[in-house]
Design an enzyme around this catalytic site. Structure first.
Site, PDB file in Angstrom:
ATOM      1  N   ARG A 108       0.762  -1.111  -0.096  1.00  0.00           N
ATOM      2  CA  ARG A 108       0.025  -0.027   0.213  1.00  0.00           C
ATOM      3  C   ARG A 108       0.811   1.228  -0.030  1.00  0.00           C
ATOM      4  O   ARG A 108       0.567   2.180  -0.458  1.00  0.00           O
ATOM      5  CB  ARG A 108      -0.929   0.090   1.391  1.00  0.00           C
ATOM      6  CG  ARG A 108      -1.874  -1.262   1.106  1.00  0.00           C
ATOM      7  CD  ARG A 108      -3.048  -1.235   2.263  1.00  0.00           C
ATOM      8  NE  ARG A 108      -4.025  -2.264   2.290  1.00  0.00           N
ATOM      9  CZ  ARG A 108      -3.954  -3.046   3.058  1.00  0.00           C
ATOM     10  NH1 ARG A 108      -3.452  -3.127   4.179  1.00  0.00           N
ATOM     11  NH2 ARG A 108      -4.972  -4.117   2.908  1.00  0.00           N
TER      12      ARG A 108
ATOM     13  N   PHE B 288     -10.888  -4.784  -6.704  1.00  0.00           N
ATOM     14  CA  PHE B 288     -11.095  -5.401  -5.465  1.00  0.00           C
ATOM     15  C   PHE B 288     -10.282  -4.624  -4.154  1.00  0.00           C
ATOM     16  O   PHE B 288      -9.711  -5.144  -3.449  1.00  0.00           O
ATOM     17  CB  PHE B 288     -10.295  -6.721  -5.667  1.00  0.00           C
ATOM     18  CG  PHE B 288     -10.297  -7.526  -7.011  1.00  0.00           C
ATOM     19  CD1 PHE B 288     -11.699  -8.389  -7.009  1.00  0.00           C
ATOM     20  CD2 PHE B 288      -9.615  -7.342  -7.989  1.00  0.00           C
ATOM     21  CE1 PHE B 288     -11.934  -9.172  -7.987  1.00  0.00           C
ATOM     22  CE2 PHE B 288      -9.938  -8.065  -9.265  1.00  0.00           C
ATOM     23  CZ  PHE B 288     -11.029  -8.886  -9.321  1.00  0.00           C
TER      24      PHE B 288
ATOM     25  N   ASP C 170     -15.482  -2.795  -5.635  1.00  0.00           N
ATOM     26  CA  ASP C 170     -15.531  -4.094  -5.053  1.00  0.00           C
ATOM     27  C   ASP C 170     -17.034  -4.541  -4.725  1.00  0.00           C
ATOM     28  O   ASP C 170     -18.013  -3.812  -4.986  1.00  0.00           O
ATOM     29  CB  ASP C 170     -15.177  -3.943  -3.503  1.00  0.00           C
ATOM     30  CG  ASP C 170     -14.845  -5.197  -2.829  1.00  0.00           C
ATOM     31  OD1 ASP C 170     -13.460  -5.523  -2.616  1.00  0.00           O
ATOM     32  OD2 ASP C 170     -15.757  -6.162  -2.315  1.00  0.00           O
ATOM     33  N   SER C 171     -17.060  -6.000  -4.958  1.00  0.00           N
ATOM     34  CA  SER C 171     -18.527  -6.562  -4.856  1.00  0.00           C
ATOM     35  C   SER C 171     -19.253  -6.620  -3.471  1.00  0.00           C
ATOM     36  O   SER C 171     -20.204  -6.959  -3.335  1.00  0.00           O
ATOM     37  CB  SER C 171     -18.420  -8.081  -5.203  1.00  0.00           C
ATOM     38  OG  SER C 171     -17.593  -8.983  -4.506  1.00  0.00           O
TER      39      SER C 171
ATOM     40  N   ASP D  78      -6.240  -6.674  -6.994  1.00  0.00           N
ATOM     41  CA  ASP D  78      -5.718  -7.260  -5.878  1.00  0.00           C
ATOM     42  C   ASP D  78      -7.035  -8.358  -5.667  1.00  0.00           C
ATOM     43  O   ASP D  78      -7.578  -8.367  -4.800  1.00  0.00           O
ATOM     44  CB  ASP D  78      -5.649  -6.423  -4.779  1.00  0.00           C
ATOM     45  CG  ASP D  78      -5.091  -7.211  -3.505  1.00  0.00           C
ATOM     46  OD1 ASP D  78      -4.946  -8.407  -3.793  1.00  0.00           O
ATOM     47  OD2 ASP D  78      -5.457  -6.736  -2.488  1.00  0.00           O
TER      48      ASP D  78
ATOM     49  N   CYS E  57      -2.732 -13.953  -4.924  1.00  0.00           N
ATOM     50  CA  CYS E  57      -2.705 -14.559  -3.617  1.00  0.00           C
ATOM     51  C   CYS E  57      -2.770 -16.039  -3.750  1.00  0.00           C
ATOM     52  O   CYS E  57      -3.091 -16.663  -2.660  1.00  0.00           O
ATOM     53  CB  CYS E  57      -3.428 -13.979  -2.588  1.00  0.00           C
ATOM     54  SG  CYS E  57      -5.272 -13.706  -2.989  1.00  0.00           S
TER      55      CYS E  57
END
Ligand code: SAH
Length: 398
Positions: free
Chosen positions: A212, A228, A250-251, A300, A340
């Site tokens: 970040r 995301f 984002d969802s 991400d 990830c």
């Protein structure tokens, strides 16, 4: 009678290289009828002692190593030593200089298989993920109170992997003050609300802390797209870094709401941010069709492939979003892209991103490789501990 696991001939090799897992297929015989979580000796086919392990009868990972030392007993003092060593490593690395939220224990890589502990200010959030660690659950909580004196300990043992170990999911306060609402943490000078009881994983994506800051340093004057975004970790850092504007996608409406709260609490300029609830795969297409462009894009996504078996399908997902991102980037722009997925290693991820750039018809260079922060160590004999891979890609102006 000693409780022990005897391996097939030749199957001791990975243990001799100190990899801490014993897979069911390597086992010839189990002696002494161990129960789930019992400490057993692992022996090679010729009877040679290899390690003390925790037995997990229903898991493919049938045993996880506690210690390679035949003389070391697995008891409360063992756990005190291992926990103290994990805590000291964070101190030695100066993790607290980056705030009051960090990973205190990272499973196998801290010599504590199946245990994840995250610190969120005064609260410890604990995940117990293996039958062996489940056996020592009370001991671990007792020692955490002794070593850390937290305000509260909250157990977030609601990860799906527990089922593979024959364990039920559990999420509850263990000790201390009840959690009322979010816990506010400080990460590199920014405050974020963490929903320890209901947020993703143990509440926050601590592994991205140093990355970040990378985004903060790249953001000045740029039009940023944070895909995301969760609670806006990258978004807020981009704002602090004087981004011109940020679109966060984002969802999860809850995650975006947490981001808005964080924006307010940190007194950042809300007029420069748009929070968009949606599916990134769709949103990227819509932005492309509208002819929108950006100068910095963060990708991400959640884990697409926990294991190598799902790598193919995951590769398609990564290719898709990275290709769309390259198309949306202005020349001279940066793509900060992550995976990830344990099943996708760095060479594969790099290949996917290069393929996406090629298909998008851009000239691009990696300028920085990124990974999980120092509080997520990777045991040298346990490559599985390294799951977060990322890179900063610069798109040339031709
Ligand atoms: N960048 C974040 C962490 C991202 S975790 C941070 O710095 O904290 C992955 C996020 O992707 C989660 O917040 C999840 O809600 C979101 N997500 C999962 N699938 C999605 C999709 N298809 N579209 C948009 N968001 C999605």
């Amino acid at each position: 009678m000693e409780k022990s696991i005897h391996l097939h001939p030749g199957r001791e090799k990975s243990l001799l290289r100190r990899h801490p897992w014993v897979f069911s297929g390597a086992i010839q015989q189990v002696k002494g009828e161990p129960a789930a979580g019992d400490t057993v000796a692992i022996r090679a086919a010729n009877g040679e002692f290899l390690a003390w392990c925790a037995y997990s009868p229903v898991s493919q990972i049938r045993a996880r190593v506690w210690t390679w030392d035949p003389a070391e007993e697995v008891n409360i003092d063992f756990f005190r030593r291992r926990l103290a060593s994990a805590i000291n490593l964070r101190r030695k690395c100066g993790v607290e200089a980056g705030g009051d939220a960090y990973r205190l224990v990272h499973g196998e890589s801290d010599g504590l298989p199946g245990l994840v502990i995250d610190r969120y200010a005064g609260v410890l959030s604990v995940q117990i993920l293996s039958a062996g660690m489940e056996r020592w659950r009370e001991t671990v909580f007792h020692l955490l109170s002794e070593l850390m004196q937290p305000d509260s300990i909250y157990e977030r043992s609601d990860a799906e992997v527990r089922r593979l170990e024959g364990l039920v999911e559990r999420s509850a306060l263990v000790t201390g003050k009840a959690l009322e609402g979010a816990i506010w943490i400080n990460e590199n000078g920014l405050m974020f609300p963490v929903d320890v009881a209901g947020g993703h994983k143990t509440g926050f994506y601590l592994d991205q802390r140093s990355n970040r800051k990378v985004v903060r340093n790249l953001a000045r004057g740029r039009k940023v797209l944070d895909c995301f975004s969760y609670s806006g970790g990258f978004t807020l850092n981009a704002l602090v870094g004087e981004a011109e504007s940020v679109l966060a996608v984002d969802s999860s409406a809850d995650a975006l709401h947490a981001g808005q709260q964080a924006l307010e609490r940190n007194q950042l300029d809300a007029t420069r941010v748009t929070w968009l609830e949606g599916d990134v795969f769709q949103v990227l297409r819509t932005l492309r069709d509208k002819g929108e462009t950006f100068d910095l894009i963060v990708l991400d996504p959640p884990k697409f492939a926990p294991t190598q078996a799902q790598a193919q399908r995951a590769a398609r997902g990564y290719k898709d979003i990275n290709l769309l991102a390259f198309k949306l980037l202005n020349p001279g722009g940066f793509l900060v892209t992550f995976s990830c997925s344990g099943g996708v290693d760095l060479p594969l991820f790099q290949k996917i991103v290069a393929g996406a750039a090629l298909d998008a018809g851009v000239e691009a260079s990696f300028i920085q490789r990124l990974g999980q922060d120092v509080d997520h160590p990777v045991g040298l004999y346990f490559p599985e501990g390294e799951y977060l891979k990322g890179m900063v890609v610069f798109v040339h102006t031709q």
